[in-house]
Design an enzyme around this catalytic site. Structure first.
Site, PDB file in Angstrom:
ATOM      1  N   GLY A  10      70.752  14.791  39.389  1.00  8.89           N
ATOM      2  CA  GLY A  10      70.969  15.858  38.412  1.00  8.89           C
ATOM      3  C   GLY A  10      69.833  16.631  37.706  1.00  8.89           C
ATOM      4  CB  CYS A  16      89.383  38.822  54.080  1.00  8.78           C
ATOM      5  SG  CYS A  16      88.804  39.890  55.713  1.00  8.78           S
ATOM      6  CE1 TYR A  69      74.754  19.079  46.179  1.00  9.63           C
ATOM      7  CE2 TYR A  69      73.082  20.027  44.871  1.00  9.63           C
ATOM      8  CZ  TYR A  69      73.828  19.014  45.247  1.00  9.63           C
ATOM      9  OH  TYR A  69      73.407  17.645  44.870  1.00  9.63           O
TER      10      TYR A  69
END
Ligand SMILES: *Cc1c(COP(=O)(O)O)cnc(C)c1O
Length: 417
Positions: free
Chosen positions: A239, A342, A371
């Site tokens: 974290g 799109c 990530y």
């Protein structure tokens, strides 16, 4: 000099010009600095020398095998959340006795795999899961080492998609009812209760939520002691945040200092599960400008990477620093930097100041090592980017750019009447 720095207006990764690597491998491309990865791991690991500890890198952050191997070679353990990640971790060379397994939805098959491989412990997130682990352990005639992931109901002051330790989150067992869970587990002869785990969220930028969580865990340990339950491991999760924009997160040293009254000379063995801190700053995503497009109200820089490559901006409202690979003077344009997909969510930055750039220029999206690729997809039938690791003056393609063949490799083309 940092891992990604400008010299005479040219962006370098370690000792190589980014431009020259890209000329060989193309865009979009994830570029990682081996040195940054090693240094980040070492900074974290060395910050906690005040106590017995193991750093278990959170595999989900960036699961490239070469990156995993680099960390395994440094002595790191692995924090996994699926049997797929177990496979990756073992393939990359992590020792089973340094692997911890978290996640709210472990299946029987996944538990079986992990038990067969003798991992260090399961971080158990519910009582039904505990029962399943026990029954699988019975079947394979082993005792499963477990710890409970407790939910301390703490607000880590981060984006709501990455808060995990609030009472309303799906994670862990409410810390106020944890003692009962421990009693139940300790009576089960197929389970060996060894620890407690807490992970309250990601991209946390102050020490207070960590301190509060550890204090709550120590209170639980006291209760458990009164019940004659002694644990060996305290797993404090991951974290720790990094600087994407103007955040000033604590360093691992700061965190260790803040926790030191609780953890120094403690009889417990501490486990940490950093992910973002280790991989985040070690990677950039390099993309090429396809078009500059101007409407009545906006200027768009359209690039060849999309949200399928890096979804953090739309998923977490995340900020990423973006600069031209070749520095081109003062910021003069106010633009949205968008991808070709799109979807209106396909952007990397909105209302961002950039120097004058042109079609064909390369842009570097910084702090993309965590990530980034691991959350990428093939949306819009876009082959995933290549991954390249740079070490000193060498670069290594550690994952090829996907081909169109890869896009359909698992399909069966049928004419169904
Ligand atoms: C995601 C996760 C981590 C890593 O979090 P970072 O914020 O990247 O350090 C560690 N432990 C668990 C259980 C996780 O789910």
């Amino acid at each position: 000099m940092g891992a990604f720095d400008y010299q005479k207006g040219e962006l370098y990764c370690e000792r190589l010009k980014v431009k020259e690597i890209i000329a060989a491998v193309g865009t979009p491309c994830y570029l990682y600095s081996h040195r940054a990865l090693v240094e980040n791991y070492q900074a974290f690991n060395e910050a906690f020398t005040c106590t017995k500890h193991l750093v278990c890198y959170a595999v989900k952050t960036n699961a490239n095998l070469t990156i995993l191997r680099t960390l395994a070679n440094l002595g790191a353990g692995a924090d996994i959340v699926s049997a797929g990640e177990l496979y990756l971790a073992l393939t990359a060379g992590f020792k089973p006795e340094k692997i911890v397994f978290a996640g709210v939805g472990k299946t029987g098959d996944e538990i079986y795999d992990a038990l067969k491989n003798d991992i260090l412990m399961f971080n158990v997130e519910s009582l039904p899961e505990l029962d399943l682990i026990s029954s699988v352990a019975k079947k394979v005639k082993k005792r499963a080492r477990i710890s409970f992931r407790v939910n301390p109901d703490i607000n880590p002051q981060t984006h709501h998609h990455i808060s995990t330790g609030l009472a309303q989150n799906k994670f862990g067992i409410n810390i106020n009812f944890a003692a009962e869970a421990y009693e139940r587990a300790s009576l089960d002869k197929f389970l060996e209760v060894v620890g407690v785990q807490v992970h309250i969220g990601s991209q946390i930028t102050t020490v207070e939520p960590f301190v509060e969580a550890v204090e709550k865990v120590f209170r639980l340990l006291k209760t458990l002691k009164e019940l004659a339950l002694e644990l060996k491991y305290i797993d404090l999760g991951g974290g720790l945040g990094i600087t994407y924009n103007d955040e000033k997160p604590p360093t691992p040293q700061d965190l260790a200092q803040a926790l030191s009254p609780l953890i120094r000379k403690s009889p417990y063995h501490f486990i940490f599960e950093p992910g973002r801190y280790i991989a985040g700053t070690a990677g950039i995503l390099v993309t090429k400008i396809l078009y500059l497009k101007e409407t009545q109200v906006k200027k768009f820089v359209i690039v060849d990477a999309g949200m399928n490559d890096l979804s953090r901006p739309v998923m977490y409202d995340a900020y990423h620093e973006i600069k031209p690979v070749r520095e081109s003077g003062q910021n003069e344009m106010l633009v949205d930097i968008v991808g070709p997909i799109c979807e209106s969510g396909d952007y990397f930055a909105k209302n961002r100041r950039l120097p004058l750039v042109e079609q064909g220029d390369l842009l570097a999206i910084f702090n993309a090592g965590a990530y980034g690729f691991s959350m990428s997809s093939n949306y819009n039938a876009r082959p995933r980017a290549c991954e390249v690791v740079v070490s000193k003056n060498q670069y290594y393609i550690v994952r090829d750019r996907e081909t169109f063949g890869d896009l359909v490799s698992n399909e069966r083309l049928l004419d169904i009447k």
